[in-house]
Design a protein around this motif. Structure first.
Motif, PDB file in Angstrom:
ATOM      1  N   VAL A 100       1.212  -1.118  -0.210  1.00 36.50           N
ATOM      2  CA  VAL A 100      -0.167  -0.132   0.379  1.00 36.50           C
ATOM      3  C   VAL A 100       0.753   1.850   0.333  1.00 36.50           C
ATOM      4  CG1 VAL A 100      -1.707   1.512   1.164  1.00 36.50           C
ATOM      5  CG2 VAL A 100      -1.777  -1.187   1.575  1.00 36.50           C
ATOM      6  N   ILE A 101       0.648   2.495  -0.613  1.00 32.44           N
ATOM      7  CA  ILE A 101       0.975   2.885  -0.510  1.00 32.44           C
ATOM      8  C   ILE A 101       0.269   4.585  -0.646  1.00 32.44           C
ATOM      9  CG2 ILE A 101       2.290   5.321  -1.565  1.00 32.44           C
ATOM     10  CD1 ILE A 101       3.611   3.494  -4.060  1.00 32.44           C
ATOM     11  N   ALA A 102       0.152   5.098   0.845  1.00 31.30           N
ATOM     12  CA  ALA A 102      -1.498   6.294   0.777  1.00 31.30           C
ATOM     13  C   ALA A 102      -1.139   7.547   1.095  1.00 31.30           C
ATOM     14  CB  ALA A 102      -1.982   5.566   2.605  1.00 31.30           C
ATOM     15  N   ASP A 103      -2.042   8.471   0.739  1.00 31.20           N
ATOM     16  CA  ASP A 103      -1.749  10.060   1.096  1.00 31.20           C
ATOM     17  C   ASP A 103      -1.582  10.283   2.578  1.00 31.20           C
ATOM     18  OD1 ASP A 103      -1.252  12.657   0.408  1.00 31.20           O
ATOM     19  OD2 ASP A 103      -3.595  12.258  -0.515  1.00 31.20           O
ATOM     20  N   LYS A 104      -1.380  10.888   2.073  1.00 30.28           N
ATOM     21  CA  LYS A 104      -0.774  11.311   4.167  1.00 30.28           C
ATOM     22  C   LYS A 104      -2.639  12.090   4.502  1.00 30.28           C
ATOM     23  CE  LYS A 104       0.349  15.678   3.747  1.00 30.28           C
ATOM     24  NZ  LYS A 104      -0.616  16.588   2.996  1.00 30.28           N
ATOM     25  N   PRO A 105      -2.602  11.691   5.585  1.00 25.53           N
ATOM     26  CA  PRO A 105      -2.463  11.508   6.824  1.00 25.53           C
ATOM     27  C   PRO A 105      -3.193  10.472   6.976  1.00 25.53           C
ATOM     28  CG  PRO A 105      -4.714  12.574   7.702  1.00 25.53           C
ATOM     29  CD  PRO A 105      -3.844  12.899   5.632  1.00 25.53           C
ATOM     30  N   MET A 106      -1.873   9.643   7.739  1.00 26.14           N
ATOM     31  CA  MET A 106      -2.455   7.639   7.746  1.00 26.14           C
ATOM     32  C   MET A 106      -4.509   7.947   8.303  1.00 26.14           C
ATOM     33  SD  MET A 106      -1.288   4.993  10.150  1.00 26.14           S
ATOM     34  CE  MET A 106       0.969   4.970   9.340  1.00 26.14           C
ATOM     35  N   SER A 107      -4.572   8.459   9.054  1.00 21.85           N
ATOM     36  CA  SER A 107      -5.556   8.465   9.759  1.00 21.85           C
ATOM     37  C   SER A 107      -6.172  10.106  10.522  1.00 21.85           C
ATOM     38  CB  SER A 107      -5.704   7.343  10.659  1.00 21.85           C
ATOM     39  OG  SER A 107      -7.114   7.093  10.867  1.00 21.85           O
ATOM     40  N   THR A 108      -7.172   9.993  10.917  1.00 21.12           N
ATOM     41  CA  THR A 108      -7.664  11.248  11.220  1.00 21.12           C
ATOM     42  C   THR A 108      -7.758  10.682  12.933  1.00 21.12           C
ATOM     43  OG1 THR A 108     -10.146  10.751  11.000  1.00 21.12           O
ATOM     44  CG2 THR A 108      -8.973  12.243   9.618  1.00 21.12           C
ATOM     45  N   ARG A 109      -7.757   9.448  12.899  1.00 17.19           N
ATOM     46  CA  ARG A 109      -7.695   8.414  13.964  1.00 17.19           C
ATOM     47  C   ARG A 109      -6.623   7.473  14.695  1.00 17.19           C
ATOM     48  NH1 ARG A 109     -13.080   7.394  12.339  1.00 17.19           N
ATOM     49  NH2 ARG A 109     -12.827   5.682  12.750  1.00 17.19           N
ATOM     50  N   LEU A 110      -6.293   7.987  16.057  1.00 18.69           N
ATOM     51  CA  LEU A 110      -5.123   7.157  16.456  1.00 18.69           C
ATOM     52  C   LEU A 110      -5.435   5.583  16.040  1.00 18.69           C
ATOM     53  CD1 LEU A 110      -1.842   6.644  17.467  1.00 18.69           C
ATOM     54  CD2 LEU A 110      -3.411   7.554  19.738  1.00 18.69           C
ATOM     55  N   SER A 111      -6.964   5.301  16.892  1.00 21.84           N
ATOM     56  CA  SER A 111      -7.527   3.890  16.367  1.00 21.84           C
ATOM     57  C   SER A 111      -6.890   2.887  15.346  1.00 21.84           C
ATOM     58  CB  SER A 111      -8.433   3.250  17.119  1.00 21.84           C
ATOM     59  OG  SER A 111      -9.616   4.636  16.316  1.00 21.84           O
ATOM     60  N   GLU A 112      -7.432   4.147  14.185  1.00 23.12           N
ATOM     61  CA  GLU A 112      -7.560   3.688  12.992  1.00 23.12           C
ATOM     62  C   GLU A 112      -5.831   3.420  12.164  1.00 23.12           C
ATOM     63  OE1 GLU A 112     -10.171   2.514  10.296  1.00 23.12           O
ATOM     64  OE2 GLU A 112     -10.738   2.265  12.422  1.00 23.12           O
ATOM     65  N   CYS A 113      -5.292   4.169  12.961  1.00 22.98           N
ATOM     66  CA  CYS A 113      -3.397   4.038  12.664  1.00 22.98           C
ATOM     67  C   CYS A 113      -3.306   2.985  13.150  1.00 22.98           C
ATOM     68  CB  CYS A 113      -2.776   5.101  12.874  1.00 22.98           C
ATOM     69  SG  CYS A 113      -3.126   6.522  12.408  1.00 22.98           S
ATOM     70  N   ASP A 114      -3.647   2.114  14.958  1.00 23.35           N
ATOM     71  CA  ASP A 114      -2.966   1.072  14.975  1.00 23.35           C
ATOM     72  C   ASP A 114      -3.651   0.208  14.445  1.00 23.35           C
ATOM     73  OD1 ASP A 114      -1.938   2.489  17.182  1.00 23.35           O
ATOM     74  OD2 ASP A 114      -3.376   2.213  18.746  1.00 23.35           O
ATOM     75  N   ARG A 115      -5.074   0.227  13.160  1.00 19.80           N
ATOM     76  CA  ARG A 115      -5.710  -1.017  13.069  1.00 19.80           C
ATOM     77  C   ARG A 115      -4.360  -1.201  11.695  1.00 19.80           C
ATOM     78  NH1 ARG A 115     -10.300  -1.839   9.730  1.00 19.80           N
ATOM     79  NH2 ARG A 115     -10.398  -0.071   9.101  1.00 19.80           N
ATOM     80  N   LEU A 116      -4.341  -0.166  11.020  1.00 17.12           N
ATOM     81  CA  LEU A 116      -3.476  -0.251   9.878  1.00 17.12           C
ATOM     82  C   LEU A 116      -1.931  -1.023   9.874  1.00 17.12           C
ATOM     83  CD1 LEU A 116      -2.892  -0.143   6.730  1.00 17.12           C
ATOM     84  CD2 LEU A 116      -2.383   2.546   7.585  1.00 17.12           C
ATOM     85  N   VAL A 117      -1.825  -0.327  10.821  1.00  9.96           N
ATOM     86  CA  VAL A 117       0.365  -1.078  11.374  1.00  9.96           C
ATOM     87  C   VAL A 117      -0.246  -2.732  11.800  1.00  9.96           C
ATOM     88  CG1 VAL A 117       1.662  -1.260  13.292  1.00  9.96           C
ATOM     89  CG2 VAL A 117       0.854   0.893  12.191  1.00  9.96           C
ATOM     90  N   GLU A 118      -1.484  -2.764  12.493  1.00 13.92           N
ATOM     91  CA  GLU A 118      -1.395  -4.324  13.290  1.00 13.92           C
ATOM     92  C   GLU A 118      -1.716  -5.102  11.360  1.00 13.92           C
ATOM     93  OE1 GLU A 118      -4.765  -4.495  15.546  1.00 13.92           O
ATOM     94  OE2 GLU A 118      -3.326  -3.618  16.829  1.00 13.92           O
ATOM     95  N   ALA A 119      -2.557  -4.292  10.646  1.00 14.68           N
ATOM     96  CA  ALA A 119      -2.864  -5.060   9.234  1.00 14.68           C
ATOM     97  C   ALA A 119      -1.471  -5.214   8.527  1.00 14.68           C
ATOM     98  CB  ALA A 119      -3.967  -4.734   8.535  1.00 14.68           C
ATOM     99  N   VAL A 120      -0.636  -4.659   8.430  1.00 16.24           N
ATOM    100  CA  VAL A 120       0.553  -4.295   7.634  1.00 16.24           C
ATOM    101  C   VAL A 120       1.297  -5.271   8.625  1.00 16.24           C
ATOM    102  CG1 VAL A 120       2.644  -3.472   7.448  1.00 16.24           C
ATOM    103  CG2 VAL A 120       0.498  -2.329   6.755  1.00 16.24           C
ATOM    104  N   GLN A 121       1.194  -5.618   9.556  1.00 19.33           N
ATOM    105  CA  GLN A 121       2.066  -6.945  10.341  1.00 19.33           C
ATOM    106  C   GLN A 121       1.461  -8.157   9.451  1.00 19.33           C
ATOM    107  OE1 GLN A 121       2.204  -5.335  14.317  1.00 19.33           O
ATOM    108  NE2 GLN A 121       4.249  -4.120  14.029  1.00 19.33           N
ATOM    109  N   ARG A 122       0.340  -7.754   9.997  1.00 19.96           N
ATOM    110  CA  ARG A 122      -0.115  -9.294   9.584  1.00 19.96           C
ATOM    111  C   ARG A 122      -0.200  -9.751   8.610  1.00 19.96           C
ATOM    112  NH1 ARG A 122      -5.501  -8.121  11.543  1.00 19.96           N
ATOM    113  NH2 ARG A 122      -6.033  -6.771   9.515  1.00 19.96           N
ATOM    114  N   ASN A 123      -0.218  -9.226   7.519  1.00 14.98           N
ATOM    115  CA  ASN A 123       0.071  -9.827   6.249  1.00 14.98           C
ATOM    116  C   ASN A 123       0.943  -9.656   5.633  1.00 14.98           C
ATOM    117  OD1 ASN A 123      -3.622  -9.978   5.853  1.00 14.98           O
ATOM    118  ND2 ASN A 123      -3.093  -8.411   6.557  1.00 14.98           N
ATOM    119  N   ASN A 124       2.194  -8.573   6.850  1.00 16.84           N
ATOM    120  CA  ASN A 124       3.789  -9.314   5.890  1.00 16.84           C
ATOM    121  C   ASN A 124       3.297  -8.207   4.273  1.00 16.84           C
ATOM    122  OD1 ASN A 124       6.179  -9.479   5.987  1.00 16.84           O
ATOM    123  ND2 ASN A 124       6.016 -11.482   4.761  1.00 16.84           N
ATOM    124  N   ILE A 125       2.779  -6.919   4.497  1.00 15.19           N
ATOM    125  CA  ILE A 125       2.911  -6.098   3.302  1.00 15.19           C
ATOM    126  C   ILE A 125       4.268  -5.036   3.390  1.00 15.19           C
ATOM    127  CG2 ILE A 125       1.089  -7.332   2.083  1.00 15.19           C
ATOM    128  CD1 ILE A 125       0.854  -3.765   3.491  1.00 15.19           C
TER     129      ILE A 125
END
Length: 151
Positions: A100-125
């Motif tokens: 994934v290449i995403a435009d900034k900001p990562m999110s407007t909510r910290l909880s969403e950022c955590d969810r994305l970090v977890e998805a990146v790690q979980r899927n090894n992307i």
């Protein structure tokens, strides 16, 4: 060893906010835009903007992100939606096994950022947060202001 000639197939997930990110990706010889996708429930003007971008690149526009990711043999997704949807689209792409290449900001909510970090790690992307601060034109403009040449 990695094939350095491989072309990476890219989904453009919404060009609602900006289209400079997918344009920059498309300008690189190893990336090929193959589909534009967004959620069906978006307003008509969003679909019109996405369709115009897809038409310009001669690629399909699909009003179903999951379907587009499943049917186009993709490697990567760019996310250029409004900031409130950056994380959701990026998580769905990561869960589909796409880098994934995403435009900034990562999110407007910290909880969403955590969810994305977890998805990146979980899927090894790989995940890249796009930032314009280091564009050569931006650096040159800052230097011109600092030096007093302009402004």
């Amino acid at each position: 060893m990695a094939d350095l000639r491989k072309k990476f197939r890219v989904a453009v997930l919404s060009v609602l906010k900006h289209d400079y990110l997918p344009r920059a990706v498309a300008a690189h010889p190893r990336f090929e835009l193959v589909v534009v996708a967004d959620d069906a429930g978006q307003p008509d003007w969003v679909h019109e903007r996405n369709q115009l971008f897809a038409d310009e690149f001669g690629i399909p526009y699909v009003r179903d992100v999951v379907k587009a990711m499943a049917e186009h043999d993709l490697d990567l997704a760019t996310v250029s939606s409004e900031a409130e949807r950056h994380c959701d689209l990026a998580v769905r792409a990561a869960d589909a096994g796409l880098h994934v290449i995403a435009d900034k900001p990562m999110s407007t909510r910290l909880s969403e950022c955590d969810r994305l970090v977890e998805a990146v790690q979980r899927n090894n992307i790989k995940f890249l947060l796009w930032n314009r601060n280091y564009f050569p034109a931006v650096i040159q403009a800052k230097e011109a202001v600092r030096s007093g040449a302009i402004g």
